[in-house]
Design an enzyme around this catalytic site. Structure first.
Site, PDB file in Angstrom:
ATOM      1  N   SER A  49       0.874  -1.170   0.000  1.00  0.00           N
ATOM      2  CA  SER A  49       0.000   0.000   0.000  1.00  0.00           C
ATOM      3  C   SER A  49       0.910   1.218   0.000  1.00  0.00           C
ATOM      4  O   SER A  49       2.100   1.108   0.326  1.00  0.00           O
ATOM      5  CB  SER A  49      -0.871  -0.008   1.273  1.00  0.00           C
ATOM      6  OG  SER A  49      -1.492   1.242   1.489  1.00  0.00           O
ATOM      7  N   TYR A  95      -2.442  -1.305  10.571  1.00  0.00           N
ATOM      8  CA  TYR A  95      -2.440  -1.532   9.129  1.00  0.00           C
ATOM      9  C   TYR A  95      -1.118  -1.065   8.514  1.00  0.00           C
ATOM     10  O   TYR A  95      -0.495  -1.783   7.723  1.00  0.00           O
ATOM     11  CB  TYR A  95      -3.616  -0.792   8.487  1.00  0.00           C
ATOM     12  CG  TYR A  95      -3.699  -0.936   6.987  1.00  0.00           C
ATOM     13  CD1 TYR A  95      -4.237  -2.084   6.405  1.00  0.00           C
ATOM     14  CD2 TYR A  95      -3.251   0.083   6.144  1.00  0.00           C
ATOM     15  CE1 TYR A  95      -4.323  -2.216   5.028  1.00  0.00           C
ATOM     16  CE2 TYR A  95      -3.325  -0.042   4.765  1.00  0.00           C
ATOM     17  CZ  TYR A  95      -3.868  -1.189   4.212  1.00  0.00           C
ATOM     18  OH  TYR A  95      -3.943  -1.323   2.852  1.00  0.00           O
TER      19      TYR A  95
END
Length: 251
Positions: free
Chosen positions: A146, A159
């Site tokens: 990401s 995350y």
């Protein structure tokens, strides 16, 4: 969807393939000529994805699997080999997100759950995929990181920790196996129009004001990046993040 058959007769394994980027990539791989095995934890969505992949003219198989389980991951790779005889490419995409809240309010349970899927699961997938690819003398792996594996946002620290870990595993493994003909890279999506982004309803996460293109990315756009990294067109690329974020991290 790619019209040329850049992955003709290749066998591709995709985790987290029942929705979002995983589903779009399964369809794109089929369109590029690959035989597709994909996994997920939800049977109805799995069957929906399988129908969409078959609509591209490709062969595919859905396997219900939990990537945090070593037995499941081992069986997933074995099923791929039993079905199609080899494993050319893998897209390790399964991942989850925690609740949006500052670090001191995050629970250990939520932290462990994110790490079990996003990091432990990735490690297990690469372990068994690479074992097979070593017997073949070649392979290509793409891991979903990401832009959160390169920078940070407030409110989702578990995350970000997991996606930075994905980059560490990707780079280190790429160096382990470069001479054995196995390429390992990461795709690093920015804000992409998926169910996961919808769940991250914090303004700091969904704010498009700093995205130069002024819009969310589409899952199909991320999928094309994955197809490229798996194809021979990327034969000299390994250990790298491919950022697909509309220019967000160019600031």
């Amino acid at each position: 969807m790619l019209e040329h058959k850049s992955l003709r007769e290749k066998v591709v394994l995709i985790t987290g393939g029942t929705s979002g980027i995983g589903r779009a990539t399964a369809m794109a791989m089929g369109g590029a000529g690959a035989k597709v095995v994909f996994s997920g934890r939800r049977d109805p969505e799995g069957e929906e994805t399988a129908a969409l992949v078959r609509d591209t003219g490709a062969e595919c198989k859905f396997v219900r699997s939990d990537v945090s389980s070593e037995a499941d991951v081992k069986a997933l790779v074995q099923t791929t080999i039993a079905t199609y005889g080899k494993l050319d490419c893998a897209f390790n995409n399964a991942g989850i997100d925690p609740p949006v809240k500052p670090l001191h309010e995050q629970s250990l349970e939520d932290f462990d759950k994110v790490m079990a899927i996003n990091v432990r699961g990735l490690f297990l997938c690469m372990k068994y995929e690479i074992q097979q690819m070593l017997t073949q003398g070649a392979g290509a792996i793409v891991n979903t990181s990401s832009i959160g594996g390169l920078i940070g946002f407030p409110g989702i620290s578990p995350y970000h920790a997991s996606k930075h870990a994905v980059m560490g595993l990707t780079r280190s493994a790429a160096l382990d196996y470069a001479k054995q003909g196995i390429r390992i890279n990461a795709v690093n999506p920015g804000m992409t129009d998926t169910e996961m982004l919808d769940r991250l309803d914090s303004g700091s996460v969904n704010d498009l004001s700093e995205v130069p293109m002024g819009r969310k990315g589409q899952a199909a756009e991320i999928a094309q990046a994955v197809v490229f990294l798996c194809s021979d067109a990327a034969s000299y690329i390994t250990g790298q993040p491919l950022v697909v974020d509309g220019g967000f991290t160019a600031h």
